[in-house]
Every structure is written in structure tokens, then in C-alpha cells.
Write an enzyme that holds these catalytic residues in place. Structure first.
Site, short mmCIF file in Angstrom:
data_model
loop_
_atom_site.label_atom_id
_atom_site.label_comp_id
_atom_site.label_asym_id
_atom_site.label_seq_id
_atom_site.Cartn_x
_atom_site.Cartn_y
_atom_site.Cartn_z
CB CYS A 27 -1.06 -0.49 1.42
SG CYS A 27 -1.99 1.45 1.83
CB CYS A 30 0.60 1.83 4.23
SG CYS A 30 -1.62 1.06 4.00
#
Length: 106
Positions: A27, A30
Site C-alpha cells: 500500500c 501506508c
């Protein structure tokens, strides 16, 4: 003698505030949170414990808290969810949220 590591449930049920970052290695947002969390940890020191939970390796933890997207940040204290938000959160906002929501035991 070393202390036994706390389980996830012991951690979020403790009196110490715990910010859990539910993330995934694939991600992009993230990955953007990593330096933000480090900055937040530097600013707050021992006021909060920051824990990262990989949703792919810990599907039970993420499903228990209905984590549908990553990153999702959840602030716990004494087993209660004090705050949660999905997406990237700037460090100054994260510090303010933590300071506004946690109760520090003297």
C-alpha cells in the site's frame, strides 16, 4: 529475566494509549505513514505506544475491528476505541488527536 511480550489484546486493553496502524506492505499511502508515525512517536515519546499491524499477516485483528481499507489508524486506551480514521493523517493532526483524546494517568 525478560518480560513476556504482550498479546495484541493485552496491549489495547492496557491503560497506556496505543495507536494501531493497520497497514499492508503493498500500500503506497501506508508507506507514506511510516515517517509520519516516526515523527509522531518522537513528539509524544512515552505518552502513546505505536503499533503496526500488517492486515495480510493478521486478518483476524483487522476483521475484528472492521478494517476495510489501509492505512487505518485506531487509537485505543483501556480497551476502548477513542478515535479511528482511514487514510494518511499528517503528523501535526495525529499529535493533536492523541493529545485531545488520551487521559494520562499520574
Amino acid at each position: 529475566m525478560s518480560a513476556k511480550p504482550m498479546t495484541f489484546n493485552e496491549l489495547i486493553n492496557s491503560d497506556q494509549p496505543v495507536l494501531v496502524d493497520f497497514f499492508a506492505t503493498w500500500c503506497g499511502p501506508c508507506q507514506m505513514m511510516q515517517p509520519i508515525l516516526q515523527d509522531t512517536a518522537r513528539q509524544l515519546g512515552d505518552k502513546v505506544k505505536i503499533v503496526k499491524v500488517d492486515v495480510d499477516k493478521n486478518p483476524y485483528a483487522s476483521s475484528s475491528f472492521q478494517v476495510r481499507g489501509v492505512p487505518t489508524l485506531i487509537l485505543f486506551q483501556g480497551g476502548k476505541v477513542l478515535w479511528r480514521q482511514s487514510g494518511v493523517v499528517p503528523a501535526h493532526q495525529l499529535v493533536k488527536v492523541i493529545e485531545d483524546n488520551v487521559t494520562v494517568k499520574a
